[in-house]
Design a protein around this motif. Structure first.
Motif, PDB file in Angstrom:
ATOM      1  N   PHE A  35       1.134  -1.599  -0.158  1.00 27.39           N
ATOM      2  CA  PHE A  35       0.302  -0.112  -0.311  1.00 27.39           C
ATOM      3  C   PHE A  35       1.098   1.111  -0.206  1.00 27.39           C
ATOM      4  CE2 PHE A  35      -1.797   3.052   2.793  1.00 27.39           C
ATOM      5  CZ  PHE A  35      -3.244   3.779   2.250  1.00 27.39           C
ATOM      6  N   SER A  36       0.766   2.237  -0.584  1.00 23.59           N
ATOM      7  CA  SER A  36       1.449   3.659  -0.680  1.00 23.59           C
ATOM      8  C   SER A  36       0.638   4.506  -0.447  1.00 23.59           C
ATOM      9  CB  SER A  36       1.839   3.668  -2.363  1.00 23.59           C
ATOM     10  OG  SER A  36       1.460   4.960  -2.501  1.00 23.59           O
ATOM     11  N   SER A  37       0.977   4.830   0.647  1.00 30.73           N
ATOM     12  CA  SER A  37       0.309   6.274   2.140  1.00 30.73           C
ATOM     13  C   SER A  37      -0.032   6.862   0.563  1.00 30.73           C
ATOM     14  CB  SER A  37       0.234   6.047   3.157  1.00 30.73           C
ATOM     15  OG  SER A  37       1.847   6.450   3.530  1.00 30.73           O
ATOM     16  N   ARG A  38       1.630   7.381   0.694  1.00 35.10           N
ATOM     17  CA  ARG A  38       1.846   9.064  -0.522  1.00 35.10           C
ATOM     18  C   ARG A  38       0.883   9.050  -1.345  1.00 35.10           C
ATOM     19  NH1 ARG A  38       7.865  10.753  -1.338  1.00 35.10           N
ATOM     20  NH2 ARG A  38       6.801  12.691  -0.425  1.00 35.10           N
ATOM     21  N   LEU A  39       0.494   8.230  -2.065  1.00 34.95           N
ATOM     22  CA  LEU A  39      -0.526   8.089  -2.987  1.00 34.95           C
ATOM     23  C   LEU A  39      -1.754   8.380  -2.985  1.00 34.95           C
ATOM     24  CD1 LEU A  39       1.296   5.837  -5.604  1.00 34.95           C
ATOM     25  CD2 LEU A  39       1.290   7.701  -6.398  1.00 34.95           C
ATOM     26  N   TYR A  40      -1.854   7.768  -2.376  1.00 36.35           N
ATOM     27  CA  TYR A  40      -3.523   8.094  -1.191  1.00 36.35           C
ATOM     28  C   TYR A  40      -3.481   9.190  -0.809  1.00 36.35           C
ATOM     29  CZ  TYR A  40      -7.824   7.432   1.800  1.00 36.35           C
ATOM     30  OH  TYR A  40      -8.577   6.962   2.232  1.00 36.35           O
ATOM     31  N   ASP A  41      -2.461   9.856  -0.252  1.00 36.21           N
ATOM     32  CA  ASP A  41      -2.967  11.332   0.710  1.00 36.21           C
ATOM     33  C   ASP A  41      -2.776  12.212  -0.992  1.00 36.21           C
ATOM     34  OD1 ASP A  41      -2.387  10.090   3.229  1.00 36.21           O
ATOM     35  OD2 ASP A  41      -0.743  10.731   3.480  1.00 36.21           O
ATOM     36  N   LEU A  42      -2.441  11.890  -2.197  1.00 36.17           N
ATOM     37  CA  LEU A  42      -2.150  12.574  -3.098  1.00 36.17           C
ATOM     38  C   LEU A  42      -3.805  12.367  -3.718  1.00 36.17           C
ATOM     39  CD1 LEU A  42      -0.147  15.042  -4.646  1.00 36.17           C
ATOM     40  CD2 LEU A  42       0.422  12.835  -6.174  1.00 36.17           C
ATOM     41  N   SER A 138      13.229  12.304 -10.145  1.00 37.69           N
ATOM     42  CA  SER A 138      13.611  12.642  -9.174  1.00 37.69           C
ATOM     43  C   SER A 138      12.098  12.454  -9.159  1.00 37.69           C
ATOM     44  CB  SER A 138      13.304  14.404  -8.289  1.00 37.69           C
ATOM     45  OG  SER A 138      12.513  14.947  -9.029  1.00 37.69           O
ATOM     46  N   MET A 139      10.929  12.309  -9.476  1.00 32.08           N
ATOM     47  CA  MET A 139       9.453  12.200  -9.375  1.00 32.08           C
ATOM     48  C   MET A 139       8.545  13.115  -8.283  1.00 32.08           C
ATOM     49  SD  MET A 139       8.171   8.586 -10.671  1.00 32.08           S
ATOM     50  CE  MET A 139       8.398   8.753 -12.506  1.00 32.08           C
ATOM     51  N   MET A 140       8.867  14.443  -8.033  1.00 30.79           N
ATOM     52  CA  MET A 140       8.511  15.128  -6.920  1.00 30.79           C
ATOM     53  C   MET A 140       7.142  15.629  -7.351  1.00 30.79           C
ATOM     54  SD  MET A 140      12.370  15.870  -4.571  1.00 30.79           S
ATOM     55  CE  MET A 140      12.454  17.559  -5.754  1.00 30.79           C
ATOM     56  N   ASP A 141       7.477  15.946  -8.162  1.00 30.38           N
ATOM     57  CA  ASP A 141       6.125  16.975  -9.487  1.00 30.38           C
ATOM     58  C   ASP A 141       4.916  16.733  -9.382  1.00 30.38           C
ATOM     59  OD1 ASP A 141       4.940  18.830 -10.643  1.00 30.38           O
ATOM     60  OD2 ASP A 141       6.114  19.335 -11.974  1.00 30.38           O
ATOM     61  N   GLU A 142       4.190  16.678  -7.929  1.00 29.82           N
ATOM     62  CA  GLU A 142       2.635  16.087  -7.860  1.00 29.82           C
ATOM     63  C   GLU A 142       1.996  16.439  -9.514  1.00 29.82           C
ATOM     64  OE1 GLU A 142       0.655  18.305  -4.207  1.00 29.82           O
ATOM     65  OE2 GLU A 142       1.931  17.015  -3.132  1.00 29.82           O
ATOM     66  N   ASN A 143       1.966  17.225  -9.966  1.00 30.02           N
ATOM     67  CA  ASN A 143       1.556  17.896 -11.637  1.00 30.02           C
ATOM     68  C   ASN A 143       1.754  16.945 -12.265  1.00 30.02           C
ATOM     69  OD1 ASN A 143      -0.400  20.170 -10.504  1.00 30.02           O
ATOM     70  ND2 ASN A 143       1.601  21.541 -11.213  1.00 30.02           N
ATOM     71  N   GLU A 144       3.036  16.498 -12.219  1.00 32.05           N
ATOM     72  CA  GLU A 144       3.174  14.797 -12.971  1.00 32.05           C
ATOM     73  C   GLU A 144       2.589  13.927 -12.664  1.00 32.05           C
ATOM     74  OE1 GLU A 144       7.709  16.771 -14.772  1.00 32.05           O
ATOM     75  OE2 GLU A 144       7.480  14.984 -12.965  1.00 32.05           O
ATOM     76  N   MET A 145       2.383  13.767 -11.344  1.00 30.82           N
ATOM     77  CA  MET A 145       2.159  12.101 -11.214  1.00 30.82           C
ATOM     78  C   MET A 145       0.303  12.398 -11.198  1.00 30.82           C
ATOM     79  SD  MET A 145       4.610  10.324  -9.694  1.00 30.82           S
ATOM     80  CE  MET A 145       5.455  11.103 -11.325  1.00 30.82           C
ATOM     81  N   VAL A 146      -0.151  14.104 -11.072  1.00 33.01           N
ATOM     82  CA  VAL A 146      -1.591  13.422 -11.326  1.00 33.01           C
ATOM     83  C   VAL A 146      -2.123  13.050 -12.553  1.00 33.01           C
ATOM     84  CG1 VAL A 146      -3.253  14.913 -11.253  1.00 33.01           C
ATOM     85  CG2 VAL A 146      -2.116  15.337  -9.688  1.00 33.01           C
ATOM     86  N   ALA A 147      -0.938  14.279 -13.577  1.00 33.68           N
ATOM     87  CA  ALA A 147      -1.643  13.822 -15.243  1.00 33.68           C
ATOM     88  C   ALA A 147      -1.115  11.855 -15.255  1.00 33.68           C
ATOM     89  CB  ALA A 147      -0.356  14.671 -16.137  1.00 33.68           C
TER      90      ALA A 147
END
Length: 194
Positions: A35-42, A138-147
């Motif tokens: 389970f990824s809590s960081r992805l759940y939070d986002l 770095s995969m730190m950009d929330e906008n990239e991850m949302v897209a």
């Protein structure tokens, strides 16, 4: 929203793993869902990860549920050879039928341009531009991850619709075949044959 399993495949050096990396904040291989809590939070959604970066030599392939995606992480500049080796590994370990579940992610440094990577990858027969994304290493950009997650959701939905359509078509074929056989049996017993 149904649970989603993301299987990370590709070369370990294609991303910077660290505490600020939204996708993967540790370096340990996990061949079972975590389970990824960081992805759940986002995303306020149940998302599990299976880390198979580095193409581990595994004997037992993990069970992967219906709502899943393989994220093939490849480095800009090495994208051609890394895409080929990644797809070959996936097909050997999981089967060619899983290639439609691959999201290709070209990673880059913040000032890199990935346009040539896209043009090179378009020449590959198994590549789909709809299933292509770029992210900083770095995969730190929330906008990239949302897209990225939106593209993955679209891919998973499209695969589900195609699978359901194929199953319905196969059911109709079976049903029609049974109806014809039953009609033939009925006529053989009760119809007047000249």
């Amino acid at each position: 929203t149904p649970e989603l399993t993301l299987v990370l495949i590709g070369h370990k050096d294609s991303i910077e793993i660290g505490s600020k990396n939204i996708l993967l904040d540790h370096d340990k291989e996990i061949h079972e869902k975590e389970f990824s809590s960081r992805l759940y939070d986002l995303f306020a959604r149940q998302i599990s990860l299976i880390n198979m970066l580095g193409f581990p030599n595994i004997e037992k392939v993990p069970v992967i549920k219906d709502n899943h995606a393989f994220i093939l992480l490849i480095s800009n500049g090495l994208h051609d050879s890394q895409y080929t080796s990644g797809m070959q590994w996936l097909e050997r370990k999981f089967g060619k039928e899983h290639s439609s579940y691959v999201m290709t992610v070209v990673t880059h440094d913040s000032d890199d341009n990935c346009e040539s990577a896209l043009q090179d990858l378009k020449a590959k027969s198994s590549f789909s531009e709809k299933r292509y994304h770029t992210c900083t290493r770095s995969m730190m950009d929330e906008n990239e991850m949302v897209a990225l997650l939106k593209k993955i959701d679209n891919m998973v939905s499209e695969n589900r619709r195609m699978t359901e359509g194929q199953e319905a078509h196969q059911y109709e074929i079976l049903k029609t075949g049974k109806t014809e056989r039953n009609l033939n049996l009925f006529c053989a017993d009760y119809c007047d044959n000249p």
